[in-house]
Design a protein around this motif. Sequence first.
Motif, PDB file in Angstrom:
ATOM      1  N   GLU A 107      10.982  -3.580  -6.738  1.00 51.48           N
ATOM      2  CA  GLU A 107      11.538  -2.243  -6.956  1.00 51.48           C
ATOM      3  C   GLU A 107      10.930  -1.679  -8.232  1.00 51.48           C
ATOM      4  O   GLU A 107      10.947  -2.332  -9.275  1.00 51.48           O
ATOM      5  N   VAL A 108      10.379  -0.478  -8.143  1.00 55.17           N
ATOM      6  CA  VAL A 108       9.785   0.198  -9.289  1.00 55.17           C
ATOM      7  C   VAL A 108      10.683   1.360  -9.685  1.00 55.17           C
ATOM      8  O   VAL A 108      10.950   2.256  -8.866  1.00 55.17           O
ATOM      9  N   VAL A 109      11.144   1.352 -10.930  1.00 52.63           N
ATOM     10  CA  VAL A 109      11.998   2.417 -11.460  1.00 52.63           C
ATOM     11  C   VAL A 109      11.130   3.344 -12.288  1.00 52.63           C
ATOM     12  O   VAL A 109      10.559   2.925 -13.312  1.00 52.63           O
ATOM     13  N   GLY A 110      11.006   4.592 -11.834  1.00 47.97           N
ATOM     14  CA  GLY A 110      10.215   5.572 -12.553  1.00 47.97           C
ATOM     15  C   GLY A 110      11.072   6.609 -13.248  1.00 47.97           C
ATOM     16  O   GLY A 110      12.300   6.606 -13.133  1.00 47.97           O
ATOM     17  N   GLU A 111      10.435   7.509 -13.971  1.00 43.71           N
ATOM     18  CA  GLU A 111      11.167   8.552 -14.687  1.00 43.71           C
ATOM     19  C   GLU A 111      11.902   9.500 -13.751  1.00 43.71           C
ATOM     20  O   GLU A 111      12.933  10.076 -14.111  1.00 43.71           O
ATOM     21  N   ASP A 112      11.384   9.669 -12.527  1.00 44.53           N
ATOM     22  CA  ASP A 112      11.967  10.639 -11.602  1.00 44.53           C
ATOM     23  C   ASP A 112      12.640  10.008 -10.384  1.00 44.53           C
ATOM     24  O   ASP A 112      13.289  10.721  -9.601  1.00 44.53           O
ATOM     25  N   GLY A 113      12.476   8.709 -10.178  1.00 41.80           N
ATOM     26  CA  GLY A 113      13.055   8.098  -8.991  1.00 41.80           C
ATOM     27  C   GLY A 113      12.719   6.624  -8.909  1.00 41.80           C
ATOM     28  O   GLY A 113      12.085   6.053  -9.796  1.00 41.80           O
ATOM     29  N   VAL A 114      13.145   6.025  -7.818  1.00 44.49           N
ATOM     30  CA  VAL A 114      12.981   4.592  -7.598  1.00 44.49           C
ATOM     31  C   VAL A 114      12.283   4.379  -6.255  1.00 44.49           C
ATOM     32  O   VAL A 114      12.619   5.039  -5.267  1.00 44.49           O
ATOM     33  N   ALA A 115      11.307   3.461  -6.217  1.00 44.15           N
ATOM     34  CA  ALA A 115      10.607   3.121  -4.976  1.00 44.15           C
ATOM     35  C   ALA A 115      10.734   1.622  -4.743  1.00 44.15           C
ATOM     36  O   ALA A 115      10.565   0.823  -5.674  1.00 44.15           O
ATOM     37  N   THR A 116      11.032   1.238  -3.501  1.00 46.41           N
ATOM     38  CA  THR A 116      11.294  -0.153  -3.162  1.00 46.41           C
ATOM     39  C   THR A 116      10.355  -0.619  -2.066  1.00 46.41           C
ATOM     40  O   THR A 116      10.127   0.095  -1.086  1.00 46.41           O
ATOM     41  N   LEU A 117       9.815  -1.813  -2.226  1.00 45.90           N
ATOM     42  CA  LEU A 117       8.965  -2.426  -1.196  1.00 45.90           C
ATOM     43  C   LEU A 117       9.741  -2.526   0.104  1.00 45.90           C
ATOM     44  O   LEU A 117      10.855  -3.052   0.127  1.00 45.90           O
ATOM     45  N   PRO A 118       9.205  -2.000   1.213  1.00 48.42           N
ATOM     46  CA  PRO A 118       9.946  -2.080   2.476  1.00 48.42           C
ATOM     47  C   PRO A 118      10.083  -3.509   2.976  1.00 48.42           C
ATOM     48  O   PRO A 118       9.212  -4.357   2.745  1.00 48.42           O
ATOM     49  N   GLU A 119      11.173  -3.765   3.663  1.00 49.37           N
ATOM     50  CA  GLU A 119      11.373  -5.068   4.288  1.00 49.37           C
ATOM     51  C   GLU A 119      10.415  -5.215   5.477  1.00 49.37           C
ATOM     52  O   GLU A 119      10.031  -4.232   6.112  1.00 49.37           O
ATOM     53  N   PRO A 120      10.006  -6.436   5.809  1.00 52.96           N
ATOM     54  CA  PRO A 120       9.208  -6.640   7.026  1.00 52.96           C
ATOM     55  C   PRO A 120       9.969  -6.137   8.250  1.00 52.96           C
ATOM     56  O   PRO A 120      11.209  -6.197   8.295  1.00 52.96           O
ATOM     57  N   LYS A 157       5.010   9.940  -6.656  1.00 53.60           N
ATOM     58  CA  LYS A 157       6.341  10.471  -6.362  1.00 53.60           C
ATOM     59  C   LYS A 157       7.398  10.219  -7.433  1.00 53.60           C
ATOM     60  O   LYS A 157       8.289  11.048  -7.605  1.00 53.60           O
ATOM     61  N   ILE A 158       7.373   9.089  -8.115  1.00 52.91           N
ATOM     62  CA  ILE A 158       8.558   8.695  -8.897  1.00 52.91           C
ATOM     63  C   ILE A 158       8.384   8.855 -10.399  1.00 52.91           C
ATOM     64  O   ILE A 158       9.251   8.455 -11.176  1.00 52.91           O
ATOM     65  N   GLY A 159       7.277   9.454 -10.835  1.00 54.26           N
ATOM     66  CA  GLY A 159       7.047   9.595 -12.260  1.00 54.26           C
ATOM     67  C   GLY A 159       6.547   8.304 -12.888  1.00 54.26           C
ATOM     68  O   GLY A 159       6.321   7.302 -12.213  1.00 54.26           O
ATOM     69  N   ALA A 160       6.396   8.330 -14.204  1.00 55.79           N
ATOM     70  CA  ALA A 160       5.848   7.178 -14.906  1.00 55.79           C
ATOM     71  C   ALA A 160       6.765   5.957 -14.739  1.00 55.79           C
ATOM     72  O   ALA A 160       7.977   6.054 -14.963  1.00 55.79           O
ATOM     73  N   PRO A 161       6.220   4.807 -14.352  1.00 62.33           N
ATOM     74  CA  PRO A 161       7.051   3.610 -14.187  1.00 62.33           C
ATOM     75  C   PRO A 161       7.633   3.138 -15.525  1.00 62.33           C
ATOM     76  O   PRO A 161       6.928   3.068 -16.535  1.00 62.33           O
ATOM     77  N   ILE A 162       8.926   2.847 -15.509  1.00 59.14           N
ATOM     78  CA  ILE A 162       9.629   2.350 -16.695  1.00 59.14           C
ATOM     79  C   ILE A 162       9.940   0.867 -16.559  1.00 59.14           C
ATOM     80  O   ILE A 162       9.741   0.095 -17.495  1.00 59.14           O
ATOM     81  N   VAL A 177       0.838  -1.202   0.000  1.00 60.15           N
ATOM     82  CA  VAL A 177       0.000   0.000   0.000  1.00 60.15           C
ATOM     83  C   VAL A 177       0.877   1.257   0.000  1.00 60.15           C
ATOM     84  O   VAL A 177       0.631   2.211  -0.749  1.00 60.15           O
ATOM     85  N   ALA A 178       1.928   1.246   0.826  1.00 54.97           N
ATOM     86  CA  ALA A 178       2.843   2.394   0.867  1.00 54.97           C
ATOM     87  C   ALA A 178       3.598   2.526  -0.458  1.00 54.97           C
ATOM     88  O   ALA A 178       3.791   3.646  -0.969  1.00 54.97           O
ATOM     89  N   LEU A 179       4.032   1.400  -1.030  1.00 55.68           N
ATOM     90  CA  LEU A 179       4.738   1.439  -2.304  1.00 55.68           C
ATOM     91  C   LEU A 179       3.842   2.019  -3.397  1.00 55.68           C
ATOM     92  O   LEU A 179       4.290   2.853  -4.211  1.00 55.68           O
ATOM     93  N   LYS A 180       2.577   1.617  -3.437  1.00 57.59           N
ATOM     94  CA  LYS A 180       1.669   2.128  -4.461  1.00 57.59           C
ATOM     95  C   LYS A 180       1.497   3.641  -4.341  1.00 57.59           C
ATOM     96  O   LYS A 180       1.423   4.357  -5.356  1.00 57.59           O
ATOM     97  N   GLN A 181       1.437   4.146  -3.113  1.00 57.51           N
ATOM     98  CA  GLN A 181       1.287   5.591  -2.925  1.00 57.51           C
ATOM     99  C   GLN A 181       2.462   6.336  -3.569  1.00 57.51           C
ATOM    100  O   GLN A 181       2.277   7.357  -4.241  1.00 57.51           O
ATOM    101  N   PHE A 182       3.674   5.806  -3.405  1.00 53.46           N
ATOM    102  CA  PHE A 182       4.848   6.452  -4.004  1.00 53.46           C
ATOM    103  C   PHE A 182       4.851   6.291  -5.526  1.00 53.46           C
ATOM    104  O   PHE A 182       5.205   7.225  -6.253  1.00 53.46           O
TER     105      PHE A 182
END
Length: 336
Positions: free
Chosen positions: A239-252, A143-148, A134-139
């Motif tokens: 890990e999602v790499v977007g045009e403006d940044g990268v967002a990573t699923l948090p560890e438990p 936050k990170i631009g279009a996913p590539i 859920v937190a990853l989807k928000q970013f």
Amino acid sequence: MTVRIGVIGTGAIGRDHARRINQVLGGATVVALSDVNRASAEAVKSDIAPDAAIFTTGEELISSPDVDAVLVTSWGATHEQYVLAAIAAGRPCFCEKPLATTADGAKRIVDAEVAHGKRLVQVGFMRRYDAGYVALKQFVDTKIGAPIMVHAAHRNPAVPEQYVTPMAIHDTMIHEIDVLRWLLNDDYVSARVLFPRSAARSHAKLRDPQIVILETAKGTTIDVEIFVNCHYGYDIQCEVVGEDGVATLPEPMAIQTRLGAKLQNDILTDWKDRFIASYDVELQDFINAAAKGTAAGPNSWDGYVAAITSDACVAAQEAEGAAVAINLPARPALYN
């Protein structure tokens, strides 16, 4: 309103859901049970739901006037018949994955729900309710631009001998198939599968690990590593790499220790520990919607798309790196 729930299938997952409903969550109670092994239903009644009636068949449970909503947690091959019966009776229905064991079966459920004219089915894709996703989807959304690109991994410490190559898709990667489509708000158009050299702990009927490459309608490339004999633990990465940044699923959440001249974190070994909280959230969502006579969360269309995509990925396993097209029909307005 207290939603009166009937549980069809009282094995491990059905028993655990009954426990959640009666002992953890609010707004519902288990009033009916059914299982082909009556002793299993009797055990759940004795231990968890003492006031529940036991029905010989799932269809009898669904038609009972004392049941408001249904949980289908039986053997996968029976899901279609019970979900169709629930729709015909107008009962909100939570169905553990798979929605059906074939894409044609899932399509029959979609058609029945569309004909009914209202959403009644929630499919048990619990990762959409995991706090990390859920937190990853928000970013990803903001936050990170279009996913590539997306890099993902699904690693299990071990699987039993009867686990064979197609199960890496139907039983394991099925969760990534759903959650990544939801994460990106996108659909898949093709699949390829690559096989590195087999791990030593694999066997003759299992090619492990494997890498599934999915292309989406918006042009995102996804690679998913499936490694079901990784030995070291149960490990889910994204890990999602977007045009403006990268967002990573948090560890438990885990306690980091400095102990014995080592800096370390424990790694989980059981999928139930990794996603246990998400099961509570998804079932509460179902209860809340069922109280209004409808369903929420992953829907029948999501289950149908997952089935089509799974079939394409299995075909790609046999195509040795060639792309297999994923062709989806038009989405019915009910699911827009």
